[in-house]
Design a protein around this motif. Structure first.
Motif, PDB file in Angstrom:
ATOM      1  N   GLN A 164       0.811  -1.215   0.000  1.00  0.00           N
ATOM      2  CA  GLN A 164       0.000   0.000   0.000  1.00  0.00           C
ATOM      3  C   GLN A 164       0.849   1.273   0.000  1.00  0.00           C
ATOM      4  O   GLN A 164       0.292   2.367   0.107  1.00  0.00           O
ATOM      5  N   ASP A 165       2.169   1.110  -0.111  1.00  0.00           N
ATOM      6  CA  ASP A 165       3.047   2.288  -0.105  1.00  0.00           C
ATOM      7  C   ASP A 165       4.311   1.940  -0.889  1.00  0.00           C
ATOM      8  O   ASP A 165       4.410   0.872  -1.477  1.00  0.00           O
ATOM      9  N   TYR A 166       5.276   2.863  -0.893  1.00  0.00           N
ATOM     10  CA  TYR A 166       6.500   2.657  -1.644  1.00  0.00           C
ATOM     11  C   TYR A 166       7.148   1.316  -1.289  1.00  0.00           C
ATOM     12  O   TYR A 166       7.249   0.961  -0.111  1.00  0.00           O
ATOM     13  N   VAL A 167       7.624   0.602  -2.306  1.00  0.00           N
ATOM     14  CA  VAL A 167       8.369  -0.642  -2.083  1.00  0.00           C
ATOM     15  C   VAL A 167       9.850  -0.309  -2.254  1.00  0.00           C
ATOM     16  O   VAL A 167      10.320  -0.077  -3.366  1.00  0.00           O
ATOM     17  N   ARG A 168      10.572  -0.237  -1.152  1.00  0.00           N
ATOM     18  CA  ARG A 168      11.961   0.209  -1.167  1.00  0.00           C
ATOM     19  C   ARG A 168      12.969  -0.898  -0.849  1.00  0.00           C
ATOM     20  O   ARG A 168      14.173  -0.629  -0.770  1.00  0.00           O
ATOM     21  N   ALA A 169      12.512  -2.141  -0.651  1.00  0.00           N
ATOM     22  CA  ALA A 169      13.430  -3.236  -0.315  1.00  0.00           C
ATOM     23  C   ALA A 169      12.969  -4.502  -1.016  1.00  0.00           C
ATOM     24  O   ALA A 169      11.777  -4.748  -1.156  1.00  0.00           O
ATOM     25  N   GLY A 170      13.930  -5.282  -1.465  1.00  0.00           N
ATOM     26  CA  GLY A 170      13.601  -6.537  -2.130  1.00  0.00           C
ATOM     27  C   GLY A 170      14.827  -7.402  -2.290  1.00  0.00           C
ATOM     28  O   GLY A 170      15.938  -6.910  -2.488  1.00  0.00           O
ATOM     29  N   VAL A 171      14.626  -8.704  -2.189  1.00  0.00           N
ATOM     30  CA  VAL A 171      15.731  -9.648  -2.319  1.00  0.00           C
ATOM     31  C   VAL A 171      15.184 -10.957  -2.873  1.00  0.00           C
ATOM     32  O   VAL A 171      14.009 -11.284  -2.702  1.00  0.00           O
ATOM     33  N   ILE A 172      16.048 -11.732  -3.552  1.00  0.00           N
ATOM     34  CA  ILE A 172      15.686 -13.007  -4.171  1.00  0.00           C
ATOM     35  C   ILE A 172      16.411 -14.129  -3.433  1.00  0.00           C
ATOM     36  O   ILE A 172      17.578 -13.978  -3.049  1.00  0.00           O
ATOM     37  N   ASN A 173      15.733 -15.251  -3.247  1.00  0.00           N
ATOM     38  CA  ASN A 173      16.366 -16.427  -2.661  1.00  0.00           C
ATOM     39  C   ASN A 173      17.109 -17.170  -3.768  1.00  0.00           C
ATOM     40  O   ASN A 173      16.493 -17.737  -4.666  1.00  0.00           O
ATOM     41  N   ASN A 174      18.439 -17.168  -3.717  1.00  0.00           N
ATOM     42  CA  ASN A 174      19.230 -17.784  -4.785  1.00  0.00           C
ATOM     43  C   ASN A 174      19.068 -19.294  -4.831  1.00  0.00           C
ATOM     44  O   ASN A 174      19.158 -19.897  -5.899  1.00  0.00           O
ATOM     45  N   ASP A 175      18.835 -19.937  -3.673  1.00  0.00           N
ATOM     46  CA  ASP A 175      18.651 -21.387  -3.661  1.00  0.00           C
ATOM     47  C   ASP A 175      17.274 -21.781  -4.169  1.00  0.00           C
ATOM     48  O   ASP A 175      17.100 -22.859  -4.722  1.00  0.00           O
ATOM     49  N   ASN A 176      16.289 -20.922  -3.980  1.00  0.00           N
ATOM     50  CA  ASN A 176      14.930 -21.178  -4.477  1.00  0.00           C
ATOM     51  C   ASN A 176      14.446 -19.901  -5.151  1.00  0.00           C
ATOM     52  O   ASN A 176      13.795 -19.062  -4.531  1.00  0.00           O
ATOM     53  N   PRO A 177      14.762 -19.717  -6.444  1.00  0.00           N
ATOM     54  CA  PRO A 177      14.455 -18.450  -7.114  1.00  0.00           C
ATOM     55  C   PRO A 177      12.968 -18.176  -7.276  1.00  0.00           C
ATOM     56  O   PRO A 177      12.595 -17.111  -7.738  1.00  0.00           O
ATOM     57  N   HIS A 178      12.116 -19.113  -6.895  1.00  0.00           N
ATOM     58  CA  HIS A 178      10.678 -18.865  -6.953  1.00  0.00           C
ATOM     59  C   HIS A 178      10.207 -17.990  -5.779  1.00  0.00           C
ATOM     60  O   HIS A 178       9.064 -17.533  -5.778  1.00  0.00           O
ATOM     61  N   LEU A 179      11.078 -17.780  -4.792  1.00  0.00           N
ATOM     62  CA  LEU A 179      10.716 -16.995  -3.619  1.00  0.00           C
ATOM     63  C   LEU A 179      11.416 -15.640  -3.666  1.00  0.00           C
ATOM     64  O   LEU A 179      12.641 -15.577  -3.811  1.00  0.00           O
ATOM     65  N   VAL A 180      10.652 -14.564  -3.543  1.00  0.00           N
ATOM     66  CA  VAL A 180      11.207 -13.214  -3.446  1.00  0.00           C
ATOM     67  C   VAL A 180      10.600 -12.531  -2.231  1.00  0.00           C
ATOM     68  O   VAL A 180       9.443 -12.773  -1.873  1.00  0.00           O
ATOM     69  N   LEU A 181      11.394 -11.682  -1.611  1.00  0.00           N
ATOM     70  CA  LEU A 181      10.980 -10.993  -0.390  1.00  0.00           C
ATOM     71  C   LEU A 181      11.015  -9.493  -0.640  1.00  0.00           C
ATOM     72  O   LEU A 181      11.976  -8.975  -1.197  1.00  0.00           O
ATOM     73  N   THR A 182       9.968  -8.802  -0.231  1.00  0.00           N
ATOM     74  CA  THR A 182       9.897  -7.356  -0.428  1.00  0.00           C
ATOM     75  C   THR A 182       9.494  -6.670   0.874  1.00  0.00           C
ATOM     76  O   THR A 182       8.811  -7.250   1.720  1.00  0.00           O
ATOM     77  N   GLY A 183       9.938  -5.421   1.019  1.00  0.00           N
ATOM     78  CA  GLY A 183       9.577  -4.599   2.168  1.00  0.00           C
ATOM     79  C   GLY A 183       9.109  -3.234   1.701  1.00  0.00           C
ATOM     80  O   GLY A 183       9.623  -2.701   0.710  1.00  0.00           O
ATOM     81  N   SER A 184       8.145  -2.668   2.400  1.00  0.00           N
ATOM     82  CA  SER A 184       7.518  -1.434   1.936  1.00  0.00           C
ATOM     83  C   SER A 184       7.402  -0.426   3.079  1.00  0.00           C
ATOM     84  O   SER A 184       7.522  -0.771   4.261  1.00  0.00           O
ATOM     85  N   TYR A 185       7.146   0.821   2.659  1.00  0.00           N
ATOM     86  CA  TYR A 185       6.895   1.857   3.643  1.00  0.00           C
ATOM     87  C   TYR A 185       5.522   1.714   4.293  1.00  0.00           C
ATOM     88  O   TYR A 185       5.179   2.490   5.187  1.00  0.00           O
ATOM     89  N   ASP A 186       4.710   0.738   3.843  1.00  0.00           N
ATOM     90  CA  ASP A 186       3.442   0.471   4.532  1.00  0.00           C
ATOM     91  C   ASP A 186       3.651  -0.404   5.766  1.00  0.00           C
ATOM     92  O   ASP A 186       2.696  -0.917   6.343  1.00  0.00           O
ATOM     93  N   GLN A 187       4.958  -0.608   6.136  1.00  0.00           N
ATOM     94  CA  GLN A 187       5.394  -1.331   7.330  1.00  0.00           C
ATOM     95  C   GLN A 187       5.194  -2.843   7.219  1.00  0.00           C
ATOM     96  O   GLN A 187       5.189  -3.544   8.231  1.00  0.00           O
ATOM     97  N   THR A 188       5.045  -3.359   6.019  1.00  0.00           N
ATOM     98  CA  THR A 188       4.865  -4.802   5.855  1.00  0.00           C
ATOM     99  C   THR A 188       6.014  -5.412   5.078  1.00  0.00           C
ATOM    100  O   THR A 188       6.649  -4.746   4.245  1.00  0.00           O
ATOM    101  N   ILE A 189       6.254  -6.687   5.357  1.00  0.00           N
ATOM    102  CA  ILE A 189       7.196  -7.503   4.596  1.00  0.00           C
ATOM    103  C   ILE A 189       6.388  -8.634   3.986  1.00  0.00           C
ATOM    104  O   ILE A 189       5.599  -9.289   4.674  1.00  0.00           O
ATOM    105  N   LYS A 190       6.576  -8.868   2.697  1.00  0.00           N
ATOM    106  CA  LYS A 190       5.804  -9.904   2.007  1.00  0.00           C
ATOM    107  C   LYS A 190       6.743 -10.886   1.323  1.00  0.00           C
ATOM    108  O   LYS A 190       7.702 -10.488   0.660  1.00  0.00           O
ATOM    109  N   LEU A 191       6.417 -12.175   1.505  1.00  0.00           N
ATOM    110  CA  LEU A 191       7.135 -13.248   0.829  1.00  0.00           C
ATOM    111  C   LEU A 191       6.255 -13.748  -0.308  1.00  0.00           C
ATOM    112  O   LEU A 191       5.152 -14.241  -0.092  1.00  0.00           O
ATOM    113  N   TRP A 192       6.782 -13.625  -1.557  1.00  0.00           N
ATOM    114  CA  TRP A 192       5.996 -13.943  -2.741  1.00  0.00           C
ATOM    115  C   TRP A 192       6.457 -15.269  -3.341  1.00  0.00           C
ATOM    116  O   TRP A 192       7.650 -15.574  -3.350  1.00  0.00           O
TER     117      TRP A 192
END
Length: 506
Positions: A164-192
């Motif tokens: 719901q706000d700016y997404v300023r952080a993100g990283v990829i799991n190199n061992d399992n590239p199907h998983l990506v992690l993001t962090g936002s200014y809406d104070q949430t962290i989401k695992l996709w």
């Protein structure tokens, strides 16, 4: 006249805190140089391959520095606005970066030419990374979306929306590239999960998220927001494992060391702190003259680079020990000292000792074959402990070399007995029958004139003949049974066909 009491001041001994091994290691990172950029340094990314050059993003350009002399090798400035997150691909050939207009560009690191341009984000793109397959790009933008781009097609293959706000952080799991992690200014962290393009887990950090990290196994993640870093257990559904607040101001950047046993954080409070992931205690702290915006540790853990709001780029380099730096004079090539060099080296205390692999010599029968001693080679595989398939393989090899008669001829009772016993035991095995029958014919052909003179061999030949006779009789009975069954099946088939025809006529 008033009297004054003389105050006695006791001197307390101040305990001397000795440096730990951990602290000694990080103190070896001495300031090599401090470089000035035109504006705040927003991103530092090392190349994953040697010699570990690093890309520094500042203002409207990305500069690639040499890790050997820390001088600029390439300057990429083909941006229309402020550039963000210049990242080098795993093979070191390409670089990707976003900018404040929402544009993503892929550059050739050698020629600095623009190879691909991705358009789709409406607001600044602060995170750009290459996926482990090297053919896709991962991006996070202030338009609240996360996208996966196909480099050859220059189009987004996945669009992840949920922040719901700016997404300023993100990283990829190199061992399992199907998983990506993001962090936002809406104070949430989401695992996709990119296989379904859905959010698997969502966690609340209670502060705008500035950076995220993911352990290689994907079970634990780390988020930074405000002065706090929080460790989450994704296997337990996003449970908080540890929350640590050792900074006085917002943490702006984090990174792992190579073994992921330490977490390094940089903050606006001018400090860089190193945490031990076992207990998340601070093992070392470094103070800088300005607020820290980004940092990176080289893959060989020899360089710690820090970018600050004032535009300064501080390079700390860890020198190797004097023993490692000392140049060893090499002896003259071809001399005795040259061939015996390193004989007295005992290694370091922490070295891993790899045992030399034992060289396996040829088996005895292989040695006999190399020496063309075919009779001895056959004797070597006729022992009671030898697997039958090995003996049969030897007989097959002798037949292929056309030396079977040579290997069998010239034997006495004792040396011929094991071979005939082998035939008696295995001649009725369907896998070996054809081959062993041929061997038996050769034996009878060679020794027919002298069989009667040896009671032992005569008895063994009679046993072999009796076994073959029984096997032939058994095969005849089996053939009769098969013939009877075929007649029964044929009759049953005809009856079924007639019944079908009668049913059809009605």
């Amino acid at each position: 006249m008033s009297s004054y009491k003389k105050l006695s001041i006791r001197k307390f001994a101040v305990p001397i805190v000795k440096d730990t091994e951990e602290s000694k290691f990080w103190k070896k990172f001495k300031i090599h140089s401090t470089l000035s950029e035109t504006a705040s340094v927003t991103s530092i990314k090392f190349s994953p391959i040697s010699p570990y050059d690093f890309a520094v993003t500042s203002s409207t350009h990305v500069q690639i520095y040499s890790s050997q002399n820390f001088k600029v090798k390439k300057n990429i400035s083909r941006f229309n606005d402020i550039a963000y997150c210049g990242t080098i691909r795993n093979d070191g050939k390409l670089l990707v970066a976003g900018d404040a207009t929402g544009l993503i560009q892929v550059f050739d690191t050698n020629s600095r030419a623009i190879l691909r341009t991705m358009r789709g984000h409406d607001l600044p793109v602060h995170i750009t990374r290459f996926m482990p397959n090297n053919s896709q790009i991962f991006s996070c933008s202030d338009d609240k979306s996360v996208r996966i781009w196909d480099i050859p097609g220059q189009e987004a293959t996945s669009i992840l929306q949920g922040h719901q706000d700016y997404v300023r952080a993100g990283v990829i799991n190199n061992d399992n590239p199907h998983l990506v992690l993001t962090g936002s200014y809406d104070q949430t962290i989401k695992l996709w999960d990119l296989r379904s393009n859905t959010c698997a887990i969502s966690m609340v950090h209670d502060a705008p998220v500035e950076d995220v990290l993911m352990f290689s196994n994907g079970g634990m993640i780390v988020s930074a927001g405000g002065p706090t870093i929080t460790v989450w257990d994704t296997i337990a559904g996003g449970r908080v494992v540890r929350s640590v607040s050792n900074h006085q101001k917002t943490i702006t950047s984090m990174c792992f060391n190579q073994s992921q046993s330490r977490i390094i954080t940089g903050s606006l409070d001018h400090h860089v702190k190193i945490y031990d992931v076992q207990d998340y205690e601070v093992v070392h702290s470094i103070r800088y003259p300005s607020p820290v915006l980004c940092l990176a540790l080289s893959p060989d853990e020899k360089s710690l680079i820090t970018g600050m709001t004032c535009g300064s780029l501080t390079i700390r380099h860890r020198k190797t020990s004097s023993q490692e730096q000392r140049e060893i004079k090499q002896p003259k090539v071809g001399s005795y000292q040259y061939f015996t060099r390193g004989r007295t080296y005992n290694g370091m205390q922490d070295d891993f000792i790899i045992e030399a692999k034992r060289r396996y010599h040829l088996a005895s029968y292989d040695n006999y074959l190399k020496k063309f001693q075919y009779s001895n080679a056959l004797d070597a595989v006729l022992t009671e402990t030898t697997n039958a398939i090995l003996t049969v393989s030897m007989l097959q090899e002798l037949i292929h070399r056309d030396v079977l008669r040579i290997a069998i001829a010239g034997r006495d009772d004792a040396s011929l007995e094991p071979l005939i016993k082998f035939l008696i035991r295995w001649i009725n095995d369907p896998r070996y029958t054809s081959l062993l029958c041929d061997v038996g014919e050769v034996i009878i052909e060679i020794y027919a004139p002298v069989i009667d003179s040896s009671p032992l061999i005569k008895k063994l030949i009679e046993s072999l003949h009796a076994k073959v006779k029984r096997e032939v009789a058994l095969q005849k009975e089996i053939s009769k049974v098969i013939g009877s069954l075929e007649m029964v099946f044929a009759k049953g088939t005809i009856s079924a066909s007639e019944m079908t025809n009668n049913t059809t006529s009605f």
